[in-house]
Design a protein around this motif. Structure first.
Motif, mmCIF file in Angstrom:
data_model
loop_
_atom_site.group_PDB
_atom_site.id
_atom_site.type_symbol
_atom_site.label_atom_id
_atom_site.label_comp_id
_atom_site.label_asym_id
_atom_site.label_seq_id
_atom_site.Cartn_x
_atom_site.Cartn_y
_atom_site.Cartn_z
ATOM 1 N N ARG A 7 31.305 37.117 -13.066
ATOM 2 C CA ARG A 7 32.189 38.205 -12.634
ATOM 3 C C ARG A 7 33.038 37.760 -11.442
ATOM 4 N N ALA A 8 32.431 37.029 -10.509
ATOM 5 C CA ALA A 8 33.195 36.528 -9.362
ATOM 6 C C ALA A 8 34.269 35.544 -9.818
ATOM 7 N N ASN A 9 33.955 34.734 -10.805
ATOM 8 C CA ASN A 9 34.924 33.744 -11.285
ATOM 9 C C ASN A 9 36.165 34.384 -11.882
ATOM 10 N N ARG A 10 36.065 35.626 -12.306
ATOM 11 C CA ARG A 10 37.198 36.293 -12.937
ATOM 12 C C ARG A 10 38.401 36.393 -12.006
ATOM 13 N N ILE A 11 38.185 36.448 -10.688
ATOM 14 C CA ILE A 11 39.327 36.607 -9.790
ATOM 15 C C ILE A 11 40.189 35.351 -9.741
ATOM 16 N N PHE A 12 39.672 34.236 -10.278
ATOM 17 C CA PHE A 12 40.461 33.007 -10.332
ATOM 18 C C PHE A 12 41.244 32.889 -11.632
ATOM 19 N N VAL A 38 33.373 31.311 -5.675
ATOM 20 C CA VAL A 38 34.084 31.282 -6.948
ATOM 21 C C VAL A 38 34.091 29.835 -7.423
ATOM 22 N N GLU A 39 33.721 29.621 -8.656
ATOM 23 C CA GLU A 39 33.501 28.257 -9.138
ATOM 24 C C GLU A 39 34.777 27.518 -9.533
ATOM 25 N N GLU A 40 35.904 28.217 -9.593
ATOM 26 C CA GLU A 40 37.172 27.580 -9.976
ATOM 27 C C GLU A 40 37.053 26.917 -11.348
ATOM 28 N N PRO A 41 36.790 27.718 -12.377
ATOM 29 C CA PRO A 41 36.576 27.155 -13.714
ATOM 30 C C PRO A 41 37.842 26.565 -14.311
ATOM 31 N N ALA A 42 37.672 25.793 -15.372
ATOM 32 C CA ALA A 42 38.806 25.210 -16.081
ATOM 33 C C ALA A 42 39.646 26.308 -16.707
ATOM 34 N N VAL A 43 40.966 26.087 -16.751
ATOM 35 C CA VAL A 43 41.901 27.025 -17.381
ATOM 36 C C VAL A 43 42.782 26.228 -18.341
ATOM 37 N N GLY A 44 42.575 26.427 -19.644
ATOM 38 C CA GLY A 44 43.335 25.667 -20.628
ATOM 39 C C GLY A 44 43.121 24.179 -20.415
ATOM 40 N N PRO A 45 44.206 23.396 -20.343
ATOM 41 C CA PRO A 45 44.052 21.945 -20.143
ATOM 42 C C PRO A 45 43.760 21.569 -18.696
ATOM 43 N N ALA A 360 37.887 31.076 1.171
ATOM 44 C CA ALA A 360 37.608 29.845 1.902
ATOM 45 C C ALA A 360 36.578 29.035 1.144
ATOM 46 N N PRO A 361 37.007 28.020 0.397
ATOM 47 C CA PRO A 361 36.058 27.255 -0.386
ATOM 48 C C PRO A 361 35.450 26.088 0.363
#
Length: 365
Positions: A7-12, A38-45, A360-361
């Motif tokens: 759920r937190a990752n959704r804001i990215f 926030v884990e900063e997940p992959a987005v597309g490529p 702040a990561p």
């Protein structure tokens, strides 16, 4: 307090904002953990990043944004994603947006010299004439695509500020599409400018336009990098050789800006200045249409326009996030632990200032 990481990752994720600002999601996260990972997940490529801390309360956001000695714009620049190379980071650091005092103030003084009272009056008059003419044209047709209509205003205005010839103004829109819309294939590959309509300088710049969107290792080319914007920077240097008197580019030359500073300052006006207004205008109208009582109040009391504009920007922010990099471990919120490397500010979380969320990561160990 443990939170649902997905759920937190959704804001990215860009898709989270497809239907508007996720106020409820921010409200829930703010109540559970005003600083959350926030884990900063992959987005597309685009590959996953190292992750960051999202700071969600207004007071904490303000602390991050107003204490450059603790949260730097310069160390890692202001985009959440890390630049691809150290050379890209060095180039990004020359931009005024990515600098801390006193360097930020030096560049700002040079540029603001172009905005004399007389220049501002002429600029305002030109904007008013364009807006009045646009309203007349829409009234005659009875309908309009307001997003397209609004997109032309910042392009015309910024072309005048920078000193871009009228026939080249659509290049500003093309560059903004490629930089801001890089995750949208329709915008990232726009290339809609007809070379036959451009000046000699504009046509010469197109020869520098990169054709590859991926690096040799298969990773996407960062749209903010020098390589991705070679044509825009070639145009900026060509225009700076003979700038229009009184333009921002003329002030840059008079102020002694170096080549990299000319490039990034041109970027700041041509792309950032363009895209923010292009999104703010439709966002403001949408805010009024979805809050008809406020719309009627503004019609009755036009003297409220200044404060209404501020509220529209808060309700529908044209900028969603800004990064800051912590200069040392800090604890902005008691009990939440220290924040390490990177910090950014997001635009949509707090109840009074819904456009701001700060992050702040740091890399976890």
């Amino acid at each position: 307090m443990a939170i649902d990481q997905a759920r937190a990752n959704r804001i990215f994720l860009p898709g989270t904002y497809a239907e508007g600002v996720p106020y409820e999601l921010f409200r829930e996260l703010r109540a559970e953990a005003p600083v959350c990972w926030v884990e900063e997940p992959a987005v597309g490529p685009w590959p996953a990043g190292p992750g960051y801390w999202a700071v969600l309360r207004h007071a904490d956001v303000k602390q991050v944004l107003r204490t450059p000695e603790l949260f730097s714009s310069h160390l890692g620049a202001t985009q959440i994603r890390d630049p691809d190379t150290s050379a890209d980071l060095d180039h990004a650091r020359t931009m005024m947006l990515n600098q801390d005092p006193p360097d930020h103030a030096r560049l700002r003084r040079i540029v603001t010299g172009a905005f004399t009272p007389r220049a501002l009056r002429e600029l305002a008059a030109g904007i008013e004439r364009y807006a009045a003419d646009a309203v007349r044209r829409v009234r005659a047709r009875g309908e309009a695509d307001f997003v397209r209509l609004a997109a032309d205003l910042p392009v015309r205005t910024l072309a005048r500020i920078i000193g871009v010839p009228e026939q080249d103004r659509l290049l500003l829109q093309d560059w903004a599409d490629r930089v801001i819309g890089y995750q949208d294939a329709d915008r990232a590959d726009s290339g809609t400018v007809d070379p036959a309509t451009l000046s000699d300088l504009g046509r010469a710049a197109l020869a520098h336009r990169p054709t590859a969107r991926t690096a040799p290792d298969g990773r996407p080319v960062n749209p903010h990098s020098r390589a991705a914007l070679a044509d825009m920077f070639a145009y900026a240097h060509g225009l700076a050789e003979r700038p229009r008197p009184g333009s921002v580019l003329a002030r840059m030359r008079e102020g002694g800006l170096g080549p990299a500073e000319v490039e990034t300052m041109f970027f700041l006006f041509a792309v950032a200045g363009n895209e923010t207004v292009r999104n703010a205008l439709p966002g403001g109208l949408y805010s009024l249409l979805t809050h008809p009582a406020q719309y009627r109040l503004l019609l009755r009391r036009p003297e409220l326009t200044d404060s209404a504009v501020e509220e529209m920007l808060r309700h529908w922010p044209p900028v969603v996030d800004f990064r800051r990099t912590a200069t040392r471990d800090v604890e902005p919120v008691p009990g939440c632990g220290g924040l390490g490397e990177v910090a950014a500010s997001y635009g949509s979380s707090t109840p009074l200032w819904p456009q701001w969320r700060a992050t702040a990561p740091r890399r976890r160990t």
